[in-house]
Design a protein around this motif. Structure first.
Motif, PDB file in Angstrom:
ATOM      1  N   LEU A  70       0.626  -1.123   0.346  1.00 12.13           N
ATOM      2  CA  LEU A  70       0.329  -0.070   0.055  1.00 12.13           C
ATOM      3  C   LEU A  70       1.181   1.431  -0.310  1.00 12.13           C
ATOM      4  CD1 LEU A  70      -2.670  -1.273   2.634  1.00 12.13           C
ATOM      5  CD2 LEU A  70      -3.383  -0.644   0.181  1.00 12.13           C
ATOM      6  N   ILE A  71       0.457   1.986  -0.322  1.00 13.44           N
ATOM      7  CA  ILE A  71       0.801   3.600  -1.193  1.00 13.44           C
ATOM      8  C   ILE A  71       1.060   4.484   0.529  1.00 13.44           C
ATOM      9  CG2 ILE A  71       1.248   3.621  -3.218  1.00 13.44           C
ATOM     10  CD1 ILE A  71      -0.569   5.849  -3.204  1.00 13.44           C
ATOM     11  N   GLY A  72       2.108   4.860   1.098  1.00 14.07           N
ATOM     12  CA  GLY A  72       2.188   5.618   1.698  1.00 14.07           C
ATOM     13  C   GLY A  72       1.632   7.553   1.365  1.00 14.07           C
ATOM     14  N   THR A  73       2.557   7.217  -0.053  1.00 13.32           N
ATOM     15  CA  THR A  73       1.891   9.049  -0.949  1.00 13.32           C
ATOM     16  C   THR A  73       1.261   8.626  -2.114  1.00 13.32           C
ATOM     17  OG1 THR A  73       3.257  11.042  -0.908  1.00 13.32           O
ATOM     18  CG2 THR A  73       4.146   9.504  -0.272  1.00 13.32           C
ATOM     19  N   ALA A  74       1.170   9.762  -2.548  1.00 10.66           N
ATOM     20  CA  ALA A  74       1.050   8.937  -4.407  1.00 10.66           C
ATOM     21  C   ALA A  74       1.731   9.729  -5.406  1.00 10.66           C
ATOM     22  CB  ALA A  74      -0.108  10.333  -4.774  1.00 10.66           C
ATOM     23  N   GLU A  75       3.393  11.027  -4.235  1.00 13.52           N
ATOM     24  CA  GLU A  75       4.567  10.071  -4.621  1.00 13.52           C
ATOM     25  C   GLU A  75       5.218   9.344  -5.283  1.00 13.52           C
ATOM     26  OE1 GLU A  75       8.999  10.231  -3.190  1.00 13.52           O
ATOM     27  OE2 GLU A  75       7.929  11.130  -1.315  1.00 13.52           O
ATOM     28  N   HIS A  76       4.956   8.411  -4.793  1.00 11.04           N
ATOM     29  CA  HIS A  76       5.718   6.823  -5.034  1.00 11.04           C
ATOM     30  C   HIS A  76       4.906   6.385  -6.313  1.00 11.04           C
ATOM     31  CE1 HIS A  76       6.301   6.301  -0.729  1.00 11.04           C
ATOM     32  NE2 HIS A  76       7.504   7.024  -1.190  1.00 11.04           N
ATOM     33  N   PRO A  77       3.527   6.075  -6.690  1.00 13.31           N
ATOM     34  CA  PRO A  77       3.360   5.741  -7.877  1.00 13.31           C
ATOM     35  C   PRO A  77       3.962   6.852  -9.408  1.00 13.31           C
ATOM     36  CG  PRO A  77       1.443   5.908  -6.567  1.00 13.31           C
ATOM     37  CD  PRO A  77       2.337   6.335  -5.704  1.00 13.31           C
ATOM     38  N   ILE A  78       3.629   8.644  -8.517  1.00 15.11           N
ATOM     39  CA  ILE A  78       3.955   8.830  -9.546  1.00 15.11           C
ATOM     40  C   ILE A  78       5.214   9.114 -10.110  1.00 15.11           C
ATOM     41  CG2 ILE A  78       3.798  11.366  -9.889  1.00 15.11           C
ATOM     42  CD1 ILE A  78       1.276  11.734  -8.554  1.00 15.11           C
ATOM     43  N   ALA A  79       6.142   8.895  -9.307  1.00 17.22           N
ATOM     44  CA  ALA A  79       7.862   8.431  -9.227  1.00 17.22           C
ATOM     45  C   ALA A  79       7.731   7.532 -10.442  1.00 17.22           C
ATOM     46  CB  ALA A  79       8.183   8.689  -8.361  1.00 17.22           C
ATOM     47  N   ALA A  80       6.963   6.290  -9.997  1.00 18.45           N
ATOM     48  CA  ALA A  80       7.274   5.285 -11.400  1.00 18.45           C
ATOM     49  C   ALA A  80       6.167   5.383 -12.582  1.00 18.45           C
ATOM     50  CB  ALA A  80       6.457   4.258 -10.163  1.00 18.45           C
ATOM     51  N   TYR A  81       5.780   6.558 -12.630  1.00 17.37           N
ATOM     52  CA  TYR A  81       5.088   6.577 -14.017  1.00 17.37           C
ATOM     53  C   TYR A  81       5.569   6.245 -15.129  1.00 17.37           C
ATOM     54  CZ  TYR A  81       1.388   8.059 -17.759  1.00 17.37           C
ATOM     55  OH  TYR A  81       0.557   8.459 -18.214  1.00 17.37           O
ATOM     56  N   LEU A  82       6.600   6.685 -15.114  1.00 17.75           N
ATOM     57  CA  LEU A  82       7.344   6.763 -16.698  1.00 17.75           C
ATOM     58  C   LEU A  82       8.762   6.678 -16.032  1.00 17.75           C
ATOM     59  CD1 LEU A  82       7.668  10.613 -16.819  1.00 17.75           C
ATOM     60  CD2 LEU A  82       6.096   9.360 -17.807  1.00 17.75           C
ATOM     61  N   ARG A  83       8.827   5.486 -15.561  1.00 14.01           N
ATOM     62  CA  ARG A  83       9.344   4.422 -15.249  1.00 14.01           C
ATOM     63  C   ARG A  83      10.071   4.213 -16.328  1.00 14.01           C
ATOM     64  NH1 ARG A  83       8.857  -1.776 -13.502  1.00 14.01           N
ATOM     65  NH2 ARG A  83      10.764  -1.975 -12.693  1.00 14.01           N
ATOM     66  N   ASN A  84      11.313   3.040 -16.961  1.00 14.21           N
ATOM     67  CA  ASN A  84      12.145   2.663 -18.317  1.00 14.21           C
ATOM     68  C   ASN A  84      11.692   4.155 -18.900  1.00 14.21           C
ATOM     69  OD1 ASN A  84      13.390   1.089 -17.032  1.00 14.21           O
ATOM     70  ND2 ASN A  84      11.207  -0.429 -16.700  1.00 14.21           N
ATOM     71  N   ARG A  85      11.773   4.855 -19.046  1.00 11.14           N
ATOM     72  CA  ARG A  85      10.754   6.477 -20.068  1.00 11.14           C
ATOM     73  C   ARG A  85      11.828   7.178 -20.731  1.00 11.14           C
ATOM     74  NH1 ARG A  85       5.929   7.295 -20.213  1.00 11.14           N
ATOM     75  NH2 ARG A  85       6.645   9.006 -22.376  1.00 11.14           N
ATOM     76  N   GLU A  86      12.133   7.258 -21.573  1.00 13.04           N
ATOM     77  CA  GLU A  86      13.505   7.728 -22.506  1.00 13.04           C
ATOM     78  C   GLU A  86      12.454   9.314 -22.367  1.00 13.04           C
ATOM     79  OE1 GLU A  86      17.089   6.849 -23.332  1.00 13.04           O
ATOM     80  OE2 GLU A  86      16.782   8.080 -25.302  1.00 13.04           O
ATOM     81  N   LEU A  87      12.917  10.064 -22.377  1.00 12.04           N
ATOM     82  CA  LEU A  87      12.149  11.863 -22.862  1.00 12.04           C
ATOM     83  C   LEU A  87      13.055  12.565 -23.396  1.00 12.04           C
ATOM     84  CD1 LEU A  87      10.816  12.549 -18.945  1.00 12.04           C
ATOM     85  CD2 LEU A  87       9.306  11.328 -21.113  1.00 12.04           C
ATOM     86  N   LEU A  88      12.506  13.338 -24.096  1.00 18.98           N
ATOM     87  CA  LEU A  88      13.008  14.702 -24.858  1.00 18.98           C
ATOM     88  C   LEU A  88      12.802  15.608 -23.776  1.00 18.98           C
ATOM     89  CD1 LEU A  88      11.839  14.312 -28.282  1.00 18.98           C
ATOM     90  CD2 LEU A  88      13.621  13.454 -27.430  1.00 18.98           C
ATOM     91  N   GLU A  89      14.117  17.059 -24.275  1.00 18.80           N
ATOM     92  CA  GLU A  89      14.072  18.117 -22.933  1.00 18.80           C
ATOM     93  C   GLU A  89      12.892  18.661 -23.800  1.00 18.80           C
ATOM     94  OE1 GLU A  89      18.352  20.142 -23.371  1.00 18.80           O
ATOM     95  OE2 GLU A  89      18.708  19.247 -24.822  1.00 18.80           O
ATOM     96  N   SER A  90      12.046  18.856 -23.872  1.00 21.04           N
ATOM     97  CA  SER A  90      11.500  19.974 -24.672  1.00 21.04           C
ATOM     98  C   SER A  90       9.954  18.468 -24.104  1.00 21.04           C
ATOM     99  CB  SER A  90      10.560  19.734 -26.413  1.00 21.04           C
ATOM    100  OG  SER A  90      10.496  18.208 -26.177  1.00 21.04           O
ATOM    101  N   ASP A  91       9.716  18.063 -23.801  1.00 19.25           N
ATOM    102  CA  ASP A  91       8.746  17.287 -22.788  1.00 19.25           C
ATOM    103  C   ASP A  91       8.915  17.896 -21.308  1.00 19.25           C
ATOM    104  OD1 ASP A  91       7.880  15.026 -24.633  1.00 19.25           O
ATOM    105  OD2 ASP A  91       9.669  14.143 -23.970  1.00 19.25           O
ATOM    106  N   LEU A  92      10.118  18.429 -21.075  1.00 14.62           N
ATOM    107  CA  LEU A  92      10.559  18.419 -19.467  1.00 14.62           C
ATOM    108  C   LEU A  92       9.875  20.201 -18.827  1.00 14.62           C
ATOM    109  CD1 LEU A  92      13.042  16.227 -18.881  1.00 14.62           C
ATOM    110  CD2 LEU A  92      10.898  16.069 -17.588  1.00 14.62           C
ATOM    111  N   PRO A  93       9.392  20.513 -18.346  1.00 12.09           N
ATOM    112  CA  PRO A  93       9.170  19.583 -17.077  1.00 12.09           C
ATOM    113  C   PRO A  93       7.661  19.212 -17.234  1.00 12.09           C
ATOM    114  CG  PRO A  93       8.487  22.250 -16.204  1.00 12.09           C
ATOM    115  CD  PRO A  93       9.132  22.080 -17.675  1.00 12.09           C
ATOM    116  N   ILE A  94       7.699  17.914 -15.994  1.00 14.54           N
ATOM    117  CA  ILE A  94       6.063  17.290 -16.114  1.00 14.54           C
ATOM    118  C   ILE A  94       5.714  17.649 -14.790  1.00 14.54           C
ATOM    119  CG2 ILE A  94       5.103  14.948 -15.861  1.00 14.54           C
ATOM    120  CD1 ILE A  94       7.204  14.385 -17.992  1.00 14.54           C
ATOM    121  N   LEU A  95       4.505  18.508 -14.828  1.00 22.76           N
ATOM    122  CA  LEU A  95       3.636  18.625 -13.407  1.00 22.76           C
ATOM    123  C   LEU A  95       2.772  17.557 -13.211  1.00 22.76           C
ATOM    124  CD1 LEU A  95       4.053  22.840 -14.017  1.00 22.76           C
ATOM    125  CD2 LEU A  95       6.348  20.643 -13.101  1.00 22.76           C
ATOM    126  N   MET A  96       2.448  17.318 -11.632  1.00 25.62           N
ATOM    127  CA  MET A  96       1.895  16.344 -11.676  1.00 25.62           C
ATOM    128  C   MET A  96       0.953  16.535 -10.064  1.00 25.62           C
ATOM    129  SD  MET A  96       2.339  12.463 -13.509  1.00 25.62           S
ATOM    130  CE  MET A  96       2.502  12.050 -15.214  1.00 25.62           C
TER     131      MET A  96
END
Length: 466
Positions: free
Chosen positions: A248-274
């Motif tokens: 069970l999660i202790g905060t939404a931080e943990h699953p949000i951090a994992a949302y982009l797991r194993n992803r490669e982003l472009l500079e133009s994609d960042l920042p991503i705010l959730m």
């Protein structure tokens, strides 16, 4: 592993020793890493040399006369066997090195050392509002908080636990304790509306700031949650589902951090705010005898969390922006608070720099933590495999940042203590009222005590059930 940590360990080991000492860790971890890393480099050099020799030999086989070919093929097979043994040794050393890196907390920003060099206590950097101070607490307040402007009151505010249950009659921790155990609660009617209004207020605020709203999974697999927190260090805080590879999660931080797991982003994609909304589940096994009464430190509550995936060079800007959002949210609630820079011994192990926002609690005569705001650098992203493709085809791990916006039960305790009136009623912060207006049953501006037949407060709405 964190690339920043790895680089510091290899090129500036004294900075890691300083960090470990400040956080209370064994500095021998640096020497242990150096020994593993040197052995890894030695074995890798040997394997690279064997591969080179095998490549050369392979080319020679095609040119060799028949009588020499069998001998060369045999030598090539022997080299392959040596390469295989070397690669197994490399993998073993890499696993040991990765495990050791996983035991290390994050780097510490220089500004934290500078602010905390005089001692281990967190350093106040900002005060907001005029705390109401009961006359009997004034001397203590002046001694502890110096010249902070305050309002002296002649009546002692009731603590949030007694106010909620014995005056307002809108909570019941005793019955919750019977059916679920300590640190659980029932809340009713006006306090339920207040909980929802706080969540809507935070989500509305962050949505207007450009954050994407998200409801994440409430559980994570072991492999994932161990990439966003040090699971061993948090074993007393996290609930595990029996016979399932789920926590069970202790905060939404943990699953949000994992949302982009194993992803490669472009500079133009960042920042991503959730902005994540979720329940938060916490065992609080290490918090024995602290905040046992009421709903301040509990096993479950609702929470809105700010989260940013950032370019490394922009993460410190975003750290201040997240703190600014938290301050605006709490200024809107009109609750006196202070912001402290957390010193190394009290920082979360993932944080390179951490601010806490602490609300004034007049019944207790002290400030209590409501918000934690951290820059994690690449401590999470390196373990999760979240990288950005830079110009020139260079790849770099992104930085991640997180901050509480609202933790509902804690915010409710602050409202109960700061907004209560001498008659026991509680004024609802003006900024929350528009989220209650559409609902006929919701309180509009004041939560009033519920009175029993004898003129005393009932323990809860359930007390009227036959």
């Amino acid at each position: 592993m964190s690339w920043s940590l790895l680089e510091e360990l290899r090129h500036r080991p004294d900075s890691i020793r300083r960090m470990l000492q400040a956080r209370g860790y064994d500095v021998a971890l640096v020497d242990e890493f150096a020994s593993l890393d040197q052995e890894w480099k030695r074995v890798k050099a040997e394997v690279d040399e064997l591969r080179h020799r095998h490549n050369v030999l392979t080319r020679e086989v095609s040119k060799a006369p028949p009588e020499k070919r069998a001998e060369l093929i045999g030598e090539a097979k022997r080299l392959l066997e040596e390469i295989g043994r070397g690669e197994e040794k490399l993998k073993e050393l890499e696993n040991k090195r990765t495990l050791l890196l996983g035991r290390l907390p994050n780097l510490i920003h220089d500004s934290v050392y500078e602010a905390c060099r005089a001692g281990a206590e967190s350093t106040p950097i900002h005060y907001h509002g005029r705390p109401r101070v009961w006359r009997e607490y004034v001397d203590q307040f002046k001694e502890k908080y110096g010249g902070v402007d305050h309002e002296v009151i002649d009546w002692k505010p009731v603590g949030h636990a007694d106010l909620l249950e014995n005056v307002l009659g809108l909570g019941d921790t005793q019955k919750a304790g019977e059916v679920a155990g300590s640190r659980f609660y029932y809340v009713f009617d006006d306090v339920v509306w207040l909980d929802f209004a706080l969540i809507l207020y935070a989500l509305d605020f962050l949505s207007r700031k450009g954050f994407q709203l998200v409801v994440p999974p409430y559980m994570l697999k072991h492999e994932v949650i161990s990439s966003v927190i040090d699971l061993e260090a948090f074993k007393d805080s996290i609930y595990k589902i029996e016979d399932e590879d789920l926590y069970l999660i202790g905060t939404a931080e943990h699953p949000i951090a994992a949302y982009l797991r194993n992803r490669e982003l472009l500079e133009s994609d960042l920042p991503i705010l959730m902005a994540g909304f979720s329940p938060a589940f916490r065992r609080e096994a290490g918090a024995v005898n602290r905040d046992l009464k009421g709903i301040f430190r509990v096993h479950q509550f609702h929470k809105v969390e700010q989260f940013v995936f950032s370019l490394p060079e922009e993460s410190w800007k975003w750290h201040e922006a997240l703190l600014g959002n938290a301050r605006e949210i709490w200024e809107g609630l009109e609750i006196p608070f202070r912001v402290v820079l957390v010193c190394p011994g009290d920082m979360g192990r993932a944080a390179a720099k951490q601010y806490d926002l602490e609300a004034w609690m007049p019944a207790q005569g002290t400030y209590r933590e409501m918000v934690s705001c951290s820059n994690v650098l690449d401590w999470q992203s390196a373990k999760l495999g979240i990288r950005v493709l830079r110009k020139g085809m260079n790849r770099e791990y992104v930085h991640t940042l997180n901050s509480t916006a609202i933790a509902s039960t804690r915010a409710i305790t602050a409202i109960l203590e700061n907004n209560q009136q001498p008659d026991g009623s509680v004024v609802i912060p003006r900024v929350l009222r528009k989220y209650l207006e559409p609902f006929q049953a919701a309180p509009k501006d004041v939560i009033r005590p519920r009175r029993g037949k004898e003129g005393q407060s009932s323990s809860s709405p359930a007390s009227s059930i036959p």
